[in-house]
Design a protein around this motif. Sequence first.
Motif, PDB file in Angstrom:
ATOM      1  N   UNK A 103       0.828  -1.200   0.000  1.00  0.00           N
ATOM      2  CA  UNK A 103       0.000   0.000   0.000  1.00  0.00           C
ATOM      3  C   UNK A 103       0.868   1.258   0.000  1.00  0.00           C
ATOM      4  N   UNK A 104       1.886   1.267   0.839  1.00  0.00           N
ATOM      5  CA  UNK A 104       2.754   2.442   0.949  1.00  0.00           C
ATOM      6  C   UNK A 104       3.432   2.757  -0.381  1.00  0.00           C
ATOM      7  N   UNK A 105       3.906   1.713  -1.057  1.00  0.00           N
ATOM      8  CA  UNK A 105       4.572   1.897  -2.349  1.00  0.00           C
ATOM      9  C   UNK A 105       3.591   2.424  -3.394  1.00  0.00           C
ATOM     10  N   UNK A 106       2.419   1.790  -3.496  1.00  0.00           N
ATOM     11  CA  UNK A 106       1.462   2.167  -4.535  1.00  0.00           C
ATOM     12  C   UNK A 106       0.821   3.520  -4.249  1.00  0.00           C
ATOM     13  N   UNK A 107       0.656   3.852  -2.974  1.00  0.00           N
ATOM     14  CA  UNK A 107       0.105   5.166  -2.623  1.00  0.00           C
ATOM     15  C   UNK A 107       1.077   6.277  -3.032  1.00  0.00           C
ATOM     16  N   UNK A 108       2.367   6.061  -2.782  1.00  0.00           N
ATOM     17  CA  UNK A 108       3.375   7.053  -3.176  1.00  0.00           C
ATOM     18  C   UNK A 108       3.416   7.183  -4.691  1.00  0.00           C
ATOM     19  N   UNK A 109       3.375   6.058  -5.386  1.00  0.00           N
ATOM     20  CA  UNK A 109       3.368   6.093  -6.851  1.00  0.00           C
ATOM     21  C   UNK A 109       2.155   6.870  -7.364  1.00  0.00           C
ATOM     22  N   UNK A 110       1.010   6.689  -6.707  1.00  0.00           N
ATOM     23  CA  UNK A 110      -0.208   7.404  -7.097  1.00  0.00           C
ATOM     24  C   UNK A 110      -0.049   8.895  -6.881  1.00  0.00           C
ATOM     25  N   UNK A 111       0.572   9.279  -5.765  1.00  0.00           N
ATOM     26  CA  UNK A 111       0.807  10.695  -5.491  1.00  0.00           C
ATOM     27  C   UNK A 111       1.735  11.316  -6.513  1.00  0.00           C
ATOM     28  N   UNK A 112       2.791  10.588  -6.880  1.00  0.00           N
ATOM     29  CA  UNK A 112       3.732  11.086  -7.894  1.00  0.00           C
ATOM     30  C   UNK A 112       3.038  11.239  -9.243  1.00  0.00           C
ATOM     31  N   UNK A 113       2.180  10.274  -9.553  1.00  0.00           N
ATOM     32  CA  UNK A 113       1.462  10.333 -10.829  1.00  0.00           C
ATOM     33  C   UNK A 113       0.503  11.515 -10.859  1.00  0.00           C
ATOM     34  N   UNK A 114      -0.152  11.774  -9.730  1.00  0.00           N
ATOM     35  CA  UNK A 114      -1.081  12.902  -9.647  1.00  0.00           C
ATOM     36  C   UNK A 114      -0.334  14.231  -9.856  1.00  0.00           C
ATOM     37  N   UNK A 115       0.823  14.372  -9.254  1.00  0.00           N
ATOM     38  CA  UNK A 115       1.620  15.601  -9.435  1.00  0.00           C
ATOM     39  C   UNK A 115       1.983  15.781 -10.906  1.00  0.00           C
ATOM     40  N   UNK A 116       2.360  14.681 -11.560  1.00  0.00           N
ATOM     41  CA  UNK A 116       2.720  14.742 -12.975  1.00  0.00           C
ATOM     42  C   UNK A 116       1.524  15.157 -13.826  1.00  0.00           C
ATOM     43  N   UNK A 117       0.337  14.630 -13.513  1.00  0.00           N
ATOM     44  CA  UNK A 117      -0.873  14.972 -14.280  1.00  0.00           C
ATOM     45  C   UNK A 117      -1.188  16.465 -14.154  1.00  0.00           C
ATOM     46  N   UNK A 118      -1.089  16.999 -12.938  1.00  0.00           N
ATOM     47  CA  UNK A 118      -1.386  18.419 -12.716  1.00  0.00           C
ATOM     48  C   UNK A 118      -0.388  19.301 -13.469  1.00  0.00           C
ATOM     49  N   UNK A 119       0.894  18.937 -13.392  1.00  0.00           N
ATOM     50  CA  UNK A 119       1.910  19.712 -14.111  1.00  0.00           C
ATOM     51  C   UNK A 119       1.683  19.626 -15.617  1.00  0.00           C
ATOM     52  N   UNK A 120       1.296  18.445 -16.083  1.00  0.00           N
ATOM     53  CA  UNK A 120       1.021  18.276 -17.511  1.00  0.00           C
ATOM     54  C   UNK A 120      -0.182  19.124 -17.921  1.00  0.00           C
ATOM     55  N   UNK A 121      -1.217  19.163 -17.083  1.00  0.00           N
ATOM     56  CA  UNK A 121      -2.392  19.979 -17.386  1.00  0.00           C
ATOM     57  C   UNK A 121      -1.995  21.445 -17.552  1.00  0.00           C
ATOM     58  N   UNK A 122      -1.239  21.963 -16.601  1.00  0.00           N
ATOM     59  CA  UNK A 122      -0.806  23.368 -16.675  1.00  0.00           C
ATOM     60  C   UNK A 122      -0.022  23.637 -17.954  1.00  0.00           C
ATOM     61  N   UNK A 123       0.934  22.751 -18.237  1.00  0.00           N
ATOM     62  CA  UNK A 123       1.780  22.929 -19.424  1.00  0.00           C
ATOM     63  C   UNK A 123       0.962  22.845 -20.709  1.00  0.00           C
TER      64      UNK A 123
END
Length: 294
Positions: free
Chosen positions: A190-210
């Motif tokens: 859970x800890x690994x996949x939750x962190x991966x999900x958080x990293x992916x969410x940050x990437x999506x938001x940055x991609x949206x802005x760009x």
Amino acid sequence: MTNCVATFKSINDKSFNYPPNRYKAILSLFKHADHIKTNLTSTRRTLINMIKSFQTLTTTVTSLISTTNTQSNNLRMSDYNKIIQLWFKAYLRVKDAFVFTESGECRHKKDKENASSKLNHYKSNLTRCGMQGDGYTKYWKGSHYSGYGWDEYYGSVVGLRSRLSHFMGSENRVEKVMSRSDFNAMMDLHEVEYKESGDRMKWIVERFKRDVEDGFGMEDGKRVGRVWIKEEDKQESMVVEVNNSVKGYMKLSLQRLGSNYKLPENEGVMGNGEDEDWDKKWVMEDCVKRKVGG
């Protein structure tokens, strides 16, 4: 899969001989641990599905905005406004889903009802934690918690692990049970996949802005559109400013402000769980569908 209750009962160790009342209390806590394991696993899988779909939504939204998309020529500034608001609402839901997964905090009516229901036999203890050392800051500030968030087990003072250590006499005895069952392995995953999900969410938001800024194009060597997103929990905000010589000027300011973002009363933040079709959940406005469809 070995659950915590069965593992606890199977351990033949003199140090595990407890008086009847204490044994009963410990057994109850291990039942709650099994409840956390089952429901937190499902919640995490739902979160992962939600983020995958949110990424698809983000691609759809930025594609609609792009000046290279011929469909974009059919859209007015009011349509852009609705498309961006749709994305922001979906973004807030995903943010609340992260909170629900981590602490179990219930921010929407249906989740609060489920948490306080008589059918919920494993109610949260996080609201009982009280104040931190400064005397006025609460450890957990929500009014309702699901009873199966990550913090429900690992939370200080009233977390399940702390209470098990108290009743069993040591953390080592707790870990003996958790390591022999599959609880620790599940929480590690859970800890690994939750962190991966958080990293992916940050990437999506940055991609949206760009992609939104790129999508509105350039005039006289300058960007036509700019996007600012503030991500502080419960104070999320977004400003999109566009100054286009063809379609005119738009400044859209969106802000959450505490608890003013609400889902429909019959809907929890995780929807129908692992069975939810998130691609259908993010519904485009009718006028945008008509415009895009020609």
